[in-house]
Write an enzyme that holds these catalytic residues in place. Structure first.
Site, PDB file in Angstrom:
ATOM      1  N   LEU A   1       0.822  -1.254  -0.011  1.00  0.00           N
ATOM      2  CA  LEU A   1       0.080   0.049  -0.109  1.00  0.00           C
ATOM      3  C   LEU A   1       0.666   1.531  -0.021  1.00  0.00           C
ATOM      4  O   LEU A   1       0.677   2.210  -0.865  1.00  0.00           O
ATOM      5  CB  LEU A   1      -1.080   0.251   1.378  1.00  0.00           C
ATOM      6  CG  LEU A   1      -1.613   1.301   1.491  1.00  0.00           C
ATOM      7  CD1 LEU A   1      -2.714   1.713   0.406  1.00  0.00           C
ATOM      8  CD2 LEU A   1      -2.443   1.315   2.725  1.00  0.00           C
TER       9      LEU A   1
ATOM     10  N   GLU B   1       3.285   4.169  -0.355  1.00  0.00           N
ATOM     11  CA  GLU B   1       4.224   4.929  -1.363  1.00  0.00           C
ATOM     12  C   GLU B   1       4.827   6.158  -0.906  1.00  0.00           C
ATOM     13  O   GLU B   1       4.499   6.409   0.439  1.00  0.00           O
ATOM     14  CB  GLU B   1       3.205   5.280  -2.597  1.00  0.00           C
ATOM     15  CG  GLU B   1       2.525   4.055  -3.432  1.00  0.00           C
ATOM     16  CD  GLU B   1       1.537   4.548  -4.414  1.00  0.00           C
ATOM     17  OE1 GLU B   1       0.824   3.895  -4.863  1.00  0.00           O
ATOM     18  OE2 GLU B   1       1.467   5.781  -4.662  1.00  0.00           O
TER      19      GLU B   1
ATOM     20  N   GLY C   1       1.537   7.239   2.687  1.00  0.00           N
ATOM     21  CA  GLY C   1       1.793   6.561   3.816  1.00  0.00           C
ATOM     22  C   GLY C   1       0.411   6.558   4.569  1.00  0.00           C
ATOM     23  O   GLY C   1      -0.699   6.010   4.385  1.00  0.00           O
ATOM     24  N   SER C   2       0.617   7.560   5.802  1.00  0.00           N
ATOM     25  CA  SER C   2      -0.494   7.724   6.466  1.00  0.00           C
ATOM     26  C   SER C   2      -1.765   8.336   5.592  1.00  0.00           C
ATOM     27  O   SER C   2      -2.914   8.110   5.834  1.00  0.00           O
ATOM     28  CB  SER C   2      -0.172   9.008   7.471  1.00  0.00           C
ATOM     29  OG  SER C   2       0.774   8.395   8.533  1.00  0.00           O
TER      30      SER C   2
ATOM     31  N   GLN D   1      13.028   0.411  45.756  1.00  0.00           N
ATOM     32  CA  GLN D   1      11.830   0.871  45.375  1.00  0.00           C
ATOM     33  C   GLN D   1      11.714   1.522  44.050  1.00  0.00           C
ATOM     34  O   GLN D   1      10.691   1.294  43.272  1.00  0.00           O
ATOM     35  CB  GLN D   1      11.341   1.992  46.330  1.00  0.00           C
ATOM     36  CG  GLN D   1       9.641   2.359  46.222  1.00  0.00           C
ATOM     37  CD  GLN D   1       9.279   3.401  47.143  1.00  0.00           C
ATOM     38  OE1 GLN D   1       9.737   4.661  47.313  1.00  0.00           O
ATOM     39  NE2 GLN D   1       8.357   2.939  48.021  1.00  0.00           N
TER      40      GLN D   1
ATOM     41  N   GLU E   1       1.681  -0.241  10.061  1.00  0.00           N
ATOM     42  CA  GLU E   1       0.594  -0.595   9.994  1.00  0.00           C
ATOM     43  C   GLU E   1      -0.294   0.532  10.604  1.00  0.00           C
ATOM     44  O   GLU E   1      -1.170   0.238  11.140  1.00  0.00           O
ATOM     45  CB  GLU E   1       0.087  -1.779  10.599  1.00  0.00           C
ATOM     46  CG  GLU E   1       0.881  -3.305   9.897  1.00  0.00           C
ATOM     47  CD  GLU E   1       0.494  -4.331  10.204  1.00  0.00           C
ATOM     48  OE1 GLU E   1      -0.747  -4.723  10.679  1.00  0.00           O
ATOM     49  OE2 GLU E   1       1.201  -5.246  10.073  1.00  0.00           O
TER      50      GLU E   1
END
Length: 382
Positions: free
Chosen positions: A125, A127, A131-132, A279, A363
């Site tokens: 998908l 390129e 992208g986003s 701690q 993804e």
């Protein structure tokens, strides 16, 4: 809530755990140094059926539901993330499109070999300009007779150098925007198809990604995946359904880091006591454990929703966001607990720390997941 895992899945889960602990872990440093997964390990994974997790039994796969797959992904995530990604990208976005949207002929042609691991899957998908912003694809597909001619460039494609079967998104009608995108099943040997050089990455050694170049690539009409113009919807479906699995892989890695950190904190002596008694260290371990348990519960809840056929657009985005953020937080604390050793490349902590960073990017970035979540909330509150 309790999600039941069948006896068969529980047995396979134990077998995968043993395989990961005795075989994959033994070659983890080899994978890291040589940037390849030994053929013997891949062959063993094939024999176990790990390449067929998502593929129905009638096509030679294991036909496991999402809850069962998450149980196995959790075990696979506990080892070298390069191996984890090879399996996860193939059984997730690399094959679920054909499983979910392929017609009978496509399933019969591709799925048996993919289930056996004889053909590896990849999802193409992204390129340089998409992208986003996945709707900004520049790869085109023009029908000429009984073929589509594809032209364009994809990059950062996981499994590309090993893959035989690619799910490719291309624009068939530029005038329709997102509704003009179509998905195709493209074989590596199709004329005009070429895989570029392997990218040199910060992490995920052994898992290879590369450019995919299509120059007048000839794709038969029968290789359209789903309906023409439904490619963008297909892409969203493929990504959404796989996000619970990705979270489970992150969960397995985070749990491994907690296990290593607990062991080290109980053995490492400072100021005459094990550092777990200090701690500052104890609180980091507690925070890691809380994050991991929350992620585990949320992961299996979303996986169960997928198995029930429920719409999980919002929840899938949430679990992808949360899983990647938890993995990164846990990895950061693990390095801090281990101190100098955590920064040395001869130890696994440093490797997990580098590998964790991509989880917030691939993804769908964390920022894109937040956009999806808010978009769904807006619909719910309208």
């Amino acid at each position: 809530m309790s999600y039941m895992i069948s006896e068969d899945i529980e047995m396979l889960k134990q077998n995968v755990r043993e395989f990961v602990q005795t075989e994959v872990e033994a070659v983890a440093m080899e994978i890291e140094k040589e940037n390849r997964i030994p053929h013997r390990i891949v062959s063993m994974a094939k024999e176990m059926g790990l390449f067929g997790l998502s593929i129905p039994e009638e096509y030679g796969g294991l036909g496991i539901g999402m809850v069962g797959k998450c149980a196995l992904y959790e075990e696979i995530g506990a080892t070298h993330n390069g191996f984890t990604t090879l399996i996860g990208a193939h059984t997730g976005i690399g094959s679920v499109g054909i499983v979910e949207m392929g017609n009978d002929a496509q399933k019969r042609k591709y799925l048996p070999d993919m289930a056996a691991g004889e053909k590896i899957g990849a999802f193409a998908l992204t390129e340089p300009q998409a992208g986003s912003n996945a709707t900004n694809l520049k790869t085109t597909a023009v029908r000429k007779g009984d073929k589509y001619i594809l032209n364009g460039l994809k990059h950062y494609i996981t499994n590309a150098p090993e893959a035989d079967v690619f799910t490719v998104m291309a624009v068939t009608d530029p005038s329709k925007g997102a509704k003009g995108i179509t998905s195709f099943i493209v074989e590596k040997d199709f004329p005009g198809f070429q895989v570029g050089a392997v990218e040199n990455k910060m992490g995920l050694r052994g898992s290879h990604s590369a450019e995919v170049i299509m120059e007048d690539c000839e794709v038969p009409v029968e290789n359209v995946l789903g309906e023409e113009g439904r490619g963008y919807v297909n892409a969203l479906t493929i990504l959404a359904n796989g996000r619970a699995g990705l979270a489970a892989r992150n969960l397995g890695s985070a749990q491994k880091l907690l296990d290593l950190s607990m062991q080290y904190a109980k053995e490492r002596i400072q100021f005459n006591v094990p550092i777990i008694e200090h701690q500052a260290v104890a609180h980091m371990l507690a925070e890691m454990a809380v994050d991991i348990e929350a992620l585990r519960s949320f992961t299996y809840r979303v996986a169960n929703m997928v198995d029930e056929g429920k719409k999980v657009i919002k929840e899938a985005a949430m679990i992808k966001l949360y899983g990647s953020e938890v993995y990164n937080r846990v990895a950061d604390k693990a390095v801090q607990i281990h101190g100098g050793i955590g920064y040395i490349a001869d130890y696994p902590i440093e490797r997990f720390y580098r590998d964790a960073r991509i989880a917030r990017i691939y993804e769908g970035t964390s920022e894109i997941q937040k956009n999806i979540i808010v978009g769904q909330l807006n619909k719910e509150y309208s």
